[in-house]
Design a protein around this motif. Structure first.
Motif, short mmCIF file in Angstrom:
data_model
loop_
_atom_site.label_atom_id
_atom_site.label_comp_id
_atom_site.label_asym_id
_atom_site.label_seq_id
_atom_site.Cartn_x
_atom_site.Cartn_y
_atom_site.Cartn_z
N TRP A 1 -7.66 9.76 -5.14
CA TRP A 1 -8.13 8.40 -4.83
C TRP A 1 -7.27 7.77 -3.72
CZ3 TRP A 1 -5.24 3.90 -5.54
CH2 TRP A 1 -5.93 2.71 -5.31
N ILE A 2 -5.95 7.86 -3.87
CA ILE A 2 -5.08 7.17 -2.89
C ILE A 2 -5.15 7.87 -1.54
CG2 ILE A 2 -2.90 8.36 -3.45
CD1 ILE A 2 -3.11 4.65 -2.66
N ILE B 1 2.41 7.36 -6.31
CA ILE B 1 1.52 8.40 -6.83
C ILE B 1 1.98 9.78 -6.36
CG2 ILE B 1 -0.83 9.31 -6.78
CD1 ILE B 1 -1.83 6.42 -6.77
N LEU B 2 2.39 9.87 -5.09
CA LEU B 2 2.88 11.16 -4.60
C LEU B 2 4.16 11.59 -5.34
CD1 LEU B 2 2.24 10.74 -0.79
CD2 LEU B 2 1.38 12.59 -2.19
N LEU B 3 4.91 10.60 -5.82
CA LEU B 3 6.12 10.93 -6.57
C LEU B 3 5.83 11.24 -8.03
CD1 LEU B 3 8.56 8.29 -5.07
CD2 LEU B 3 8.84 10.76 -4.96
N GLY B 4 4.55 11.21 -8.40
CA GLY B 4 4.20 11.68 -9.73
C GLY B 4 3.82 10.61 -10.72
N MET B 5 3.71 9.36 -10.27
CA MET B 5 3.27 8.32 -11.19
C MET B 5 1.74 8.22 -11.16
SD MET B 5 5.87 5.14 -11.17
CE MET B 5 5.96 4.67 -9.47
N THR B 6 1.18 7.61 -12.20
CA THR B 6 -0.24 7.27 -12.12
C THR B 6 -0.34 5.91 -11.43
OG1 THR B 6 -0.23 6.14 -14.25
CG2 THR B 6 -0.74 8.48 -14.28
N LYS B 7 -1.55 5.61 -10.98
CA LYS B 7 -1.76 4.35 -10.27
C LYS B 7 -1.39 3.17 -11.17
CE LYS B 7 -5.74 1.79 -8.73
NZ LYS B 7 -7.18 1.84 -9.03
N LEU B 8 -1.75 3.29 -12.44
CA LEU B 8 -1.47 2.22 -13.40
C LEU B 8 0.05 1.98 -13.52
CD1 LEU B 8 -3.44 0.57 -15.15
CD2 LEU B 8 -2.73 1.99 -17.08
N PHE C 1 6.74 15.67 -0.28
CA PHE C 1 6.28 15.63 -1.66
C PHE C 1 5.62 16.94 -2.05
CE2 PHE C 1 5.83 11.34 0.11
CZ PHE C 1 6.70 10.65 -0.72
N GLN D 1 -4.99 12.32 -14.99
CA GLN D 1 -5.09 10.98 -14.42
C GLN D 1 -4.36 10.92 -13.08
OE1 GLN D 1 -6.92 8.40 -15.69
NE2 GLN D 1 -6.47 7.54 -13.68
N ARG D 2 -3.22 11.60 -13.05
CA ARG D 2 -2.41 11.60 -11.83
C ARG D 2 -3.13 12.30 -10.69
NH1 ARG D 2 1.75 15.37 -9.58
NH2 ARG D 2 1.99 14.23 -7.65
N PHE E 1 2.84 18.39 -3.62
CA PHE E 1 1.52 18.11 -4.20
C PHE E 1 0.56 19.13 -3.62
CE2 PHE E 1 -0.71 16.16 -0.57
CZ PHE E 1 0.35 15.99 0.30
N ILE F 1 2.16 2.12 -3.44
CA ILE F 1 1.18 2.84 -4.27
C ILE F 1 1.08 4.30 -3.83
CG2 ILE F 1 -1.22 2.92 -5.04
CD1 ILE F 1 -1.36 -0.09 -4.58
N LEU F 2 0.97 4.51 -2.51
CA LEU F 2 0.86 5.88 -1.99
C LEU F 2 2.07 6.72 -2.39
CD1 LEU F 2 -0.56 7.97 -0.09
CD2 LEU F 2 0.76 7.00 1.78
N ASN F 3 3.27 6.18 -2.14
CA ASN F 3 4.48 6.92 -2.47
C ASN F 3 4.66 7.13 -3.96
OD1 ASN F 3 5.50 7.67 -0.07
ND2 ASN F 3 7.36 6.47 -0.19
N ASP G 1 -5.79 10.02 -9.44
CA ASP G 1 -5.18 8.94 -8.66
C ASP G 1 -4.73 9.43 -7.28
OD1 ASP G 1 -5.64 7.28 -10.73
OD2 ASP G 1 -3.57 7.18 -11.45
N LEU G 2 -4.20 10.65 -7.27
CA LEU G 2 -3.73 11.23 -6.01
C LEU G 2 -4.89 11.37 -5.03
CD1 LEU G 2 -1.36 12.45 -4.49
CD2 LEU G 2 -1.82 14.62 -5.62
N GLU H 1 0.83 -1.21 0.00
CA GLU H 1 0.00 0.00 0.00
C GLU H 1 0.86 1.26 0.00
OE1 GLU H 1 -3.84 -1.81 2.46
OE2 GLU H 1 -2.12 -1.05 3.54
N ARG I 1 -8.43 6.81 0.03
CA ARG I 1 -8.32 5.41 0.43
C ARG I 1 -7.48 5.26 1.69
NH1 ARG I 1 -7.78 -0.17 -1.53
NH2 ARG I 1 -5.68 -0.42 -0.74
#
Lengths: 252, 259
Positions: B16-17, A121-128, B98, B9-10, B100, A117-119, B13-14, A114, B20
């Motif tokens: 969303w996460i 996305i925060l680092l700029g990636m998409t979830k995918l 970060f 999308q990002r 954001f 995923i959190l890190n 996702d942000l 988990e 969550r």
């Protein structure tokens, strides 16, 4: 269009002298000033960065040296964007990936997976993106058996390994590194250093803070010496580190 | 300007996460988990039943439906606002590390509480049928409108409260007290019609929650939408949202100096 990926012009960063949060009375008095930015300029304010100008081209690796409290970490945070300068202009083209205070963004009660995923996305990636790279990240961190346990059960070494692994797999373009070439045990240290070196050779822009002058001389193509938030020397790494060493010997 | 799809999308996702994460963290180490968010207003409703019906002898017809149709939305509002007071401070490790948009933390917090509210809707529906009423098609209009209005009010207040609390920690206790005051000056345990007529206009215009909570109740209990109430609540919610955003913008710039 300028061709600098990182362009800092006449940056100042001021911190209020008082460390504690204000009490009720002060708050009421300051609230108006806070909102209208009319804070009194008291001399006791602390300047972490003073009139610093730094321009970095794509693919450069800049090493920053200086004693504790010289403003190195503040400078990195300004490039990263988590700290806004009090004065001056900051232009950073592209996403900055931090390798500093590794694991600071982890949540104790979330599992390793988990937190990836959190890190991520925060680092700029998409979830995918994160999900696609999940296996690679886990494999690099060597935490396969523990990945579905909450990270509060991890040792500090495991913690750092996971954080490092997420950060370098985010396809970084600009990397800022704060003394993290010492991640985990000796073997992992070697492995992480190799990865960073490969990224740097691959043309990624890097800003690199280290107390290890040898690393700076070997890895960087330019060095910057900071003292009290000001640039003392800048240029060819060996030249800067020699001057720095001389000065340190004088003091010591 | 071209819309950057990856960037959009990002952002999604942000959000969303972060949402969550709030939900997971809130109940991770409890055994009843998410049911606590339903149990809390249910128990409170029971206490009010004892206090009002049994002890004070005030008889309100269909009391469980009456009280819960306003208490569930109120719970969403009040838990969001009180959670937001500490939100920036408890997430300071993320803020420091970060870059954001910080207001996402507050949106995530309000959304995660909102999900609990959505889970409470089946209870309302059951009660509606228990008391011989029915669910009307008008709910499909009313619920989204009221959700949006309540979301704007809650976000607006949460933004302001969260950032002020960073500079002035005593604020969380003041917020706790003010929420209690707000609870009693909002028609939740009493009907809007119980307010003496001369004060009604005052209640309506000074407290957008009064028209909002009354609207929820009228929708659930009588399948009615009072558009004048909606109008007033909408106006209030937009003002609160913009005020909250303005305060947050101003104060969050220098947040790195205090967290």
């Amino acid at each position: 269009m300028n061709h600098f990926v990182i362009d800092l012009e006449h940056i100042w960063k001021k911190y209020p002298a008082k460390k504690d949060r204000p009490g009720f009375k002060e708050f009421m008095v300051n609230f108006y000033k806070l909102i209208y930015k009319k804070r009194n300029h008291v001399n006791s304010d602390f300047y972490a960065i003073r009139d610093l100008t730094l321009k970095i081209k794509k693919g450069e690796c800049i090493g920053i040296i200086g004693q504790n409290g010289a403003g190195k970490s503040t400078l990195l945070s300004i490039i990263l964007g988590t700290i806004l300068p009090s004065k001056g202009r900051v232009t950073v083209l592209g996403r900055v990936t931090p390798l500093l205070e590794l694991g600071a963004g982890f949540h104790q009660d979330l599992t390793g997976r988990e937190n990836i995923i959190l890190n991520g996305i925060l680092l700029g990636m998409t979830k995918l993106d994160v999900l696609r790279k999940m296996d690679t990240i886990i494999r690099f961190s060597e935490l396969e058996e523990f990945i579905d346990l909450p990270v509060r059960t991890y040792s500090s070494g495991m913690y750092l390994r996971l954080a490092f692994s997420v950060a370098i797999h985010t396809d970084p373009k600009i990397l800022i590194v704060d003394e993290v070439l010492s991640v985990g045990d000796e073997r992992f240290q070697k492995k992480s250093k190799e990865v960073i070196l490969k990224l740097i050779k691959g043309g990624i822009t890097t800003v690199f803070v280290s107390h290890n002058l040898k690393d700076i001389e070997e890895i960087c193509n330019r060095a910057l010496w900071l003292r009290h938030g000001q640039v003392i020397a800048e240029g060819e790494p060996r030249m800067v580190t020699e001057r720095y060493k001389k000065e340190m010997n004088k003091i010591g | 300007m071209k819309i950057d799809r990856t960037k959009l999308q990002r952002e999604i996702d942000l959000l969303w996460i972060l949402t969550r994460k709030e939900i997971i963290l809130q109940y991770k180490r409890t055994s009843l988990g998410i049911f606590w968010s339903l149990l809390n207003p249910l128990l409170l409703a029971f206490v009010f039943y004892i206090a009002f019906n049994i002890i004070l002898g005030v008889h309100i017809p269909n009391f469980p439906l009456f009280i819960l149709s306003a208490l569930f939305p109120w719970t969403w509002f009040s838990t969001s606002v009180s959670a937001s007071t500490v939100s920036l401070i408890s997430n300071k490790s993320l803020i420091k590390k970060f870059p954001f948009p910080k207001h996402y933390l507050l949106i995530a917090s309000v959304l995660s509480q909102g999900i609990h509210f959505v889970f409470s809707l089946p209870i309302i529906i059951i009660l509606v049928y228990v008391y011989g009423k029915h669910v009307d098609i008008i709910w499909l209009t009313g619920i989204p409108i009221l959700l949006i209005i309540q979301f704007m009010i809650t976000i607006g207040l949460s933004l302001a409260v969260s950032v002020i609390n960073v500079y002035f920690m005593d604020f969380q206790f003041i917020v706790g007290f003010l929420l209690q005051v707000l609870f009693w000056i909002t028609p939740i345990v009493y009907k809007f019609d119980n307010i003496p007529e001369i004060y009604r206009t005052l209640f309506l215009y000074l407290n957008p929650l009064a028209s909002l909570m009354s609207s929820w109740r009228e929708l659930f209990m009588s399948n009615k939408i009072y558009w004048n109430w909606i109008g007033i609540a909408l106006l209030g919610s937009i003002s609160i949202l913009f005020l909250g955003l303005a305060i947050f913008r101003r104060l969050s710039k220098r947040i790195d100096e205090v967290v």
